[in-house]
Design a protein around this motif. Sequence first.
Motif, PDB file in Angstrom:
ATOM      1  N   TRP A 104      -1.916 -11.741  13.641  1.00 51.33           N
ATOM      2  CA  TRP A 104      -3.298 -12.230  13.753  1.00 51.33           C
ATOM      3  C   TRP A 104      -3.603 -12.570  15.204  1.00 51.33           C
ATOM      4  CZ3 TRP A 104      -5.346 -17.245  10.910  1.00 51.33           C
ATOM      5  CH2 TRP A 104      -6.751 -17.251  10.963  1.00 51.33           C
ATOM      6  N   ASP A 145      -8.653 -10.700   9.588  1.00 49.36           N
ATOM      7  CA  ASP A 145      -7.208 -10.592   9.458  1.00 49.36           C
ATOM      8  C   ASP A 145      -6.550 -11.407   8.350  1.00 49.36           C
ATOM      9  OD1 ASP A 145      -7.537  -8.865  11.503  1.00 49.36           O
ATOM     10  OD2 ASP A 145      -6.349  -9.956  12.982  1.00 49.36           O
ATOM     11  N   HIS A 160      -3.623  -9.451  17.645  1.00 51.43           N
ATOM     12  CA  HIS A 160      -4.426  -8.291  17.247  1.00 51.43           C
ATOM     13  C   HIS A 160      -3.513  -7.102  16.929  1.00 51.43           C
ATOM     14  CE1 HIS A 160      -7.804  -5.763  16.674  1.00 51.43           C
ATOM     15  NE2 HIS A 160      -7.932  -5.281  17.885  1.00 51.43           N
ATOM     16  N   HIS A 201      -6.108   1.282  22.924  1.00 50.70           N
ATOM     17  CA  HIS A 201      -4.709   1.594  22.588  1.00 50.70           C
ATOM     18  C   HIS A 201      -4.628   2.670  21.498  1.00 50.70           C
ATOM     19  CE1 HIS A 201      -3.389  -2.815  23.684  1.00 50.70           C
ATOM     20  NE2 HIS A 201      -3.573  -2.065  24.760  1.00 50.70           N
ATOM     21  N   GLY A 202      -5.395   2.440  20.435  1.00 51.50           N
ATOM     22  CA  GLY A 202      -5.313   3.355  19.297  1.00 51.50           C
ATOM     23  C   GLY A 202      -5.792   4.747  19.666  1.00 51.50           C
ATOM     24  N   ARG A 205      -9.493 -12.223  15.008  1.00 51.16           N
ATOM     25  CA  ARG A 205     -10.380 -11.570  14.047  1.00 51.16           C
ATOM     26  C   ARG A 205     -10.430 -12.328  12.720  1.00 51.16           C
ATOM     27  NH1 ARG A 205      -9.972  -5.388  13.094  1.00 51.16           N
ATOM     28  NH2 ARG A 205      -8.410  -6.164  11.661  1.00 51.16           N
ATOM     29  N   ASN A 207       0.815  -1.215   0.000  1.00 42.22           N
ATOM     30  CA  ASN A 207       0.000   0.000   0.000  1.00 42.22           C
ATOM     31  C   ASN A 207       0.850   1.267   0.000  1.00 42.22           C
ATOM     32  OD1 ASN A 207      -2.460  -1.410   0.081  1.00 42.22           O
ATOM     33  ND2 ASN A 207      -2.270  -1.703   2.292  1.00 42.22           N
ATOM     34  N   VAL A 237      -3.167   6.687  21.737  1.00 47.58           N
ATOM     35  CA  VAL A 237      -2.054   7.244  20.970  1.00 47.58           C
ATOM     36  C   VAL A 237      -2.504   8.483  20.190  1.00 47.58           C
ATOM     37  CG1 VAL A 237      -0.602   6.762  18.963  1.00 47.58           C
ATOM     38  CG2 VAL A 237      -0.584   5.217  20.913  1.00 47.58           C
ATOM     39  N   ARG A 267      -1.928   4.162  12.484  1.00 53.32           N
ATOM     40  CA  ARG A 267      -2.823   5.112  13.134  1.00 53.32           C
ATOM     41  C   ARG A 267      -3.865   4.403  13.997  1.00 53.32           C
ATOM     42  NH1 ARG A 267      -2.382  10.283  14.872  1.00 53.32           N
ATOM     43  NH2 ARG A 267      -3.664  11.782  13.730  1.00 53.32           N
ATOM     44  N   CYS A 268      -4.014   3.087  13.839  1.00 54.41           N
ATOM     45  CA  CYS A 268      -5.114   2.395  14.529  1.00 54.41           C
ATOM     46  C   CYS A 268      -4.711   1.756  15.851  1.00 54.41           C
ATOM     47  CB  CYS A 268      -5.682   1.277  13.667  1.00 54.41           C
ATOM     48  SG  CYS A 268      -6.463   1.764  12.142  1.00 54.41           S
ATOM     49  N   THR A 269      -3.597   1.068  15.875  1.00 54.13           N
ATOM     50  CA  THR A 269      -3.356   0.117  16.971  1.00 54.13           C
ATOM     51  C   THR A 269      -2.690   0.726  18.183  1.00 54.13           C
ATOM     52  OG1 THR A 269      -1.152  -0.471  16.185  1.00 54.13           O
ATOM     53  CG2 THR A 269      -3.005  -1.760  15.323  1.00 54.13           C
ATOM     54  N   GLY A 270      -2.134   1.932  18.044  1.00 57.58           N
ATOM     55  CA  GLY A 270      -1.350   2.470  19.155  1.00 57.58           C
ATOM     56  C   GLY A 270      -0.068   1.680  19.375  1.00 57.58           C
ATOM     57  N   GLY A 330     -12.093  -1.278  10.092  1.00 58.20           N
ATOM     58  CA  GLY A 330     -10.925  -1.569  10.924  1.00 58.20           C
ATOM     59  C   GLY A 330     -11.292  -1.955  12.343  1.00 58.20           C
ATOM     60  N   LEU A 355      -3.271  -5.562  14.230  1.00 59.48           N
ATOM     61  CA  LEU A 355      -3.753  -4.749  13.116  1.00 59.48           C
ATOM     62  C   LEU A 355      -5.227  -4.443  13.319  1.00 59.48           C
ATOM     63  CD1 LEU A 355      -4.736  -6.968  10.132  1.00 59.48           C
ATOM     64  CD2 LEU A 355      -3.517  -7.960  12.050  1.00 59.48           C
ATOM     65  N   GLN A 356      -5.660  -3.325  12.752  1.00 62.06           N
ATOM     66  CA  GLN A 356      -7.086  -3.005  12.757  1.00 62.06           C
ATOM     67  C   GLN A 356      -7.557  -2.782  11.323  1.00 62.06           C
ATOM     68  OE1 GLN A 356      -8.152  -0.212  15.933  1.00 62.06           O
ATOM     69  NE2 GLN A 356      -6.740  -1.229  17.318  1.00 62.06           N
ATOM     70  N   CYS A 357      -7.268  -1.605  10.755  1.00 65.28           N
ATOM     71  CA  CYS A 357      -7.732  -1.413   9.376  1.00 65.28           C
ATOM     72  C   CYS A 357      -6.860  -2.164   8.392  1.00 65.28           C
ATOM     73  CB  CYS A 357      -7.796   0.071   9.018  1.00 65.28           C
ATOM     74  SG  CYS A 357      -6.235   0.815   8.496  1.00 65.28           S
ATOM     75  N   GLY A 358      -5.653  -2.511   8.796  1.00 62.55           N
ATOM     76  CA  GLY A 358      -4.811  -3.364   7.969  1.00 62.55           C
ATOM     77  C   GLY A 358      -4.007  -2.662   6.894  1.00 62.55           C
ATOM     78  N   TYR A 359      -4.148  -1.356   6.785  1.00 64.43           N
ATOM     79  CA  TYR A 359      -3.511  -0.662   5.661  1.00 64.43           C
ATOM     80  C   TYR A 359      -1.998  -0.574   5.825  1.00 64.43           C
ATOM     81  CZ  TYR A 359      -3.322   2.482   1.665  1.00 64.43           C
ATOM     82  OH  TYR A 359      -3.069   3.040   0.433  1.00 64.43           O
ATOM     83  N   CYS A 360      -1.556  -0.335   7.060  1.00 68.96           N
ATOM     84  CA  CYS A 360      -0.107  -0.251   7.299  1.00 68.96           C
ATOM     85  C   CYS A 360       0.505  -1.635   7.444  1.00 68.96           C
ATOM     86  CB  CYS A 360       0.194   0.569   8.561  1.00 68.96           C
ATOM     87  SG  CYS A 360      -0.165  -0.314  10.107  1.00 68.96           S
ATOM     88  N   THR A 361      -0.362  -2.651   7.602  1.00 74.53           N
ATOM     89  CA  THR A 361       0.083  -3.972   8.031  1.00 74.53           C
ATOM     90  C   THR A 361       1.091  -4.640   7.078  1.00 74.53           C
ATOM     91  OG1 THR A 361      -2.051  -4.165   9.115  1.00 74.53           O
ATOM     92  CG2 THR A 361      -0.761  -6.185   8.902  1.00 74.53           C
ATOM     93  N   PRO A 362       0.840  -4.660   5.769  1.00 75.70           N
ATOM     94  CA  PRO A 362       1.830  -5.299   4.904  1.00 75.70           C
ATOM     95  C   PRO A 362       3.229  -4.691   5.080  1.00 75.70           C
ATOM     96  CG  PRO A 362      -0.203  -4.964   3.694  1.00 75.70           C
ATOM     97  CD  PRO A 362      -0.347  -4.230   5.008  1.00 75.70           C
ATOM     98  N   TYR A 408      -8.525  -2.518  -1.203  1.00 78.47           N
ATOM     99  CA  TYR A 408      -8.927  -1.144  -0.900  1.00 78.47           C
ATOM    100  C   TYR A 408      -9.328  -0.472  -2.229  1.00 78.47           C
ATOM    101  CZ  TYR A 408      -6.530  -2.142   3.500  1.00 78.47           C
ATOM    102  OH  TYR A 408      -6.147  -2.696   4.693  1.00 78.47           O
TER     103      TYR A 408
END
Lengths: 151, 152, 786
Positions: free
Chosen positions: B91, C15, B94, C675-676, C12, B36, C679, B134-137, C502, B96-103, C25
């Motif tokens: 996985w 995932d 947890h 957490h999110g 999840r 991405n 931050v 931005r999602c997971t902190g 998300g 990841l949330q939206c997964g966009y930064c994940t790869p 996307y």
Amino acid sequence: MQLSGTYTFNADQQTVWKLLMDPQAIAKALPNAQSMTPIEGETDAWRVIVKLNLPVINGAFNGIIRMSEQVEPDHYRLTVSGEGQQSVIGGTALITLTPDAGGAKTLLKWVADANISGKLAGIGQRLAGSVAPMMANQFFNAMAKQLPARP
Amino acid sequence: MKVTVTVNGTRYEREVESRMLLVHFLREELGLTGTNIGCDTSQCGACTVHMDGKSVKSCAVLAVQADGREVTTIEGLAQDGTLHPLQAAFWEKHGLQCGYCTPGMIMAGSAFLRDHPHPTDEEIRHGLEGNICRCTGYQNIVAAMKSAAENM
Amino acid sequence: MATRIFGSGIKRREDPRLITGKARYTDDFQMAGMVHMVVVRSPHAHARITSIDTSAARGAPGVVAVFTGHDLKLGAIPCAWLVPGSDLKVPAHPALATETVRYVGDGVAMIIATDRYLAQDAADLVQVTYEVLPAVVNPETSTKEGSPQLFPEIANNVAFHWVASSGDDGVNQAFAEAEVVVKERIVQQRLLPTAMEPRAVLAQWDKYAEELTVYSTTQNPHIARFILSGVTGVPEHKLRVIAPEVGGGFGSKIPVYADEALAAWASMKLGVPVKWAETRSENYQVTIHGRDHVEYVEMAATKEGKVTAIRGTVYAGLGAYISTAAPGVPTILHGLMYSGAYAIPHIRAETFGVLTNTTPVDAYRGAGRPEATFLVERLMDRLAHTLNMDPVALRRKNLIPPFENGYTVAIGLTYDSGNYEAALAKALGMFDYEGFRREQAAARQQGRYLGIGVTTYSECCGLGPSQVAGAVGFQGGLWESAIVRFSPAGKVQALIGASPHGQGEETTFAQIIADELGVPVDDVEIAHGDTNRSPMGWGSYGSRTTPVGGAALVTAARKIKEKARAMAAHLLEAATEDIEYGDGKFFVRGAPDRFKSIQEAALMATLAWNLPAGMEPGMEASAFYDPPNFVYPFGTHIAVVEVNPATGQVDLQRYIAVDDCGPQINPMIVEGQIHGGLVQGIGQVLCEGVVYDDQGQLLTGTMMDYAMPRADMFPTFEIESTVTPSPHHPIGVKGVGETGAIASTPTVYNAVIDALQPFGIEQMEMPLTAPRVWKAIQDARAKGGQ
């Protein structure tokens, strides 16, 4: 935004003045310049195309350079305007030359007022304070290389 | 210009513009959209891939610079249908949330773990400075990295 | 009964596709004949357009078409929250400016080309001449006489003036008679939401069916359809909005922007699919910003620390145009929350909604409530300091006592349930507060500056009753709907109107269904994000997906269960009232071996060979759920910081969060949300902030210039919870998407100010970057502080 800087040439004031007024020398020294062509019907005005290679801004800028208020060999004004890459740049610099005590060296001082708008402002404004003097030095170094060899 | 790049084990030859970024080459020429794009200043790390085994931000590499190299993207990380331990850990924990930064996070993280097999939390946090989420902190990403380190 | 899957931190189901790069996307989609759109944007914050010359761009390689605002046949981009009683004036927001540009990034032309690089090249060939006008960026300054005016019809740039009050006489009297008054000017700096996926749209016009399909990075596809239909003129039943995988939103993907409308229009005009994907620097210029308040707030109290009144005047920056939900954020979602977790008898909130030559501002995670919580918590600490009282003791003195079914605060909201003292006690149980105060005193002797912030908050989410939505001018309903259906073979498909991006509802909602219907969680599929498949819903924002959408789902599942019970009774030849249910089975009371599974009941209802009289075939139910009230999560957060006086660096050492969102469907996901949020909230305190120069140029225009929080800024958060169910929700749950962002900003801010007490520093503008803190310390020392 106010910017300023100095540069010392290893040449007498008259030689430096001649160099600074020489469009061919300027064209060679302008960082990343792709072309510099005189504007018809005007004196001391040129169209330039400069290629910028910064993050986000990566492409050509079309600009105009004008020299005015020349008082040989002491000072002149350089006005730059340009646009491209969804940005606008405008600036004017007063350039003064003073000889050192022996007259063998010439001190150049420049004081500029610059405005940057658009995309470039988003990255450039913050960097301009440090990048502009660096680019000016680069330019004057390139100019100095074109000084006639000393006898 | 012509480039020959091996991506995820397959050799590709393509004619590309010299200014084309590797990330656009992967996404648009090869259809590998798992990588991405999250910024345009090489800050966010979403586009991280491996080139000759090292993690690189593919938005800071031209396609022509990848000529003759081997590239691995997120699509090529799992082997024979088995998730890479870091994928499995993201996985499980947890990460990841939206997964966009994940790869990009997983590609950067897996390269980091290869060089730092037993990292502390602090080393992990420091090691992931070049990747923004931005999602997971970040907390569960750190947990995933630790867990993967134990399983690798 | 088998173990409930409700309450279990299962992995999840979203995932696998996300960790392998298979998720799609919006920008991942390609279509035959697809062309790319680039918008030519104003480099000036305020200027009159004198001419636009597109001829060079038209002739550039790969260019299919170039359009300006004069070519468009599109309605204006609407505002959808018309707050009543505020004299709100919504200026026209054209999709492309034709006469005046009002912020850097305002669109003036669009390029359509075969390739995104070529489109970008051609954008540079559009010659626009501007007559530059003076600009204004600060919302308070903007209201002053002589400021540049954005719209002739809006005097002093004030688009609205809104007041909510428990009674002005009472408020005034409380302040007049107060033994102590503390005041503060608070600047809620602008923030960039920065969802990691920038916005994108892919529009496809089918000229034969006359149908428009729009793939969009939206948090609310049905609202997008509603608004795009109005803007493009395509009727809603011919307009399909698909939110595929969406990479975070945080509010920035609620609004419908000009770009979506432009791509849709261009596709209709040209008959080919049109894709637009913004770059990050473009995202920072044109996607909504958050916060941007200048606030004057004050609190009245007795000498014993009993708070008697709070009031504030807020200049809320709206940017250059009024975005979709913008008027509601600094009013309804902000002014009505001044009471926080405290019993405060007199409250007045006043907000000026102000136009400036900046990017439009709209809802950003927490939307109004973080700002409200900040001002209340800031004034609490200020009051504690003024009275020389411990800030925790002061809070205890003012907390609303525990309540299970409704507590009405002075400004009118009725909180659903709360036990603030319990959350505070739990947080303090995780932390040796007295010990810390001793350590802090000892450290100060050694020139080390430790500080603590404690926040006891309550927030308002799960938006909300539609009747209230109507009363406060929201141009939509706020209910949710769900369809639950059994397939013949016993699998369950649930379609929801909300649109997670998300937050993990594909998992948590499957847990709800599995529990309600007694089916294996893997037999449940949750589908969302496509207006042609999902039933109507108002979207995912305001921590409403689970409180409202989840309730719709539960309601639909319970309808199914009752039908299955009747079916089972018929098959078992028993009366429905004699049928008991347990673990997915219906059995005859007293004869547990005589049973039908819910799947058998579903199959027989679907086959319809032998239905009870009057029963319709099939096993499907839909439900529309309109919540009777908002939900009010709450909790206590504690932060410990150390400030290095030599560098100004703030080191966040510990962070404890005890939140109460009622029963947790999946604690792992709840913690992830917290957490999110933490931050993001702490990012506002320590590093994030938009900077404009006074000509309206955005100086934080890239990720290089806007400081995003990074992994190495944070300790491991210590997360705990208490459980106080919402009395009005079918399964008692409250929202948890925003609590972290709401509570953490004042907590860390107050901790830093606490650390700097020896210097006499009472206030600094956020973000509290090292240079700023260092300078405050130097200034304080020069004035004779420690």
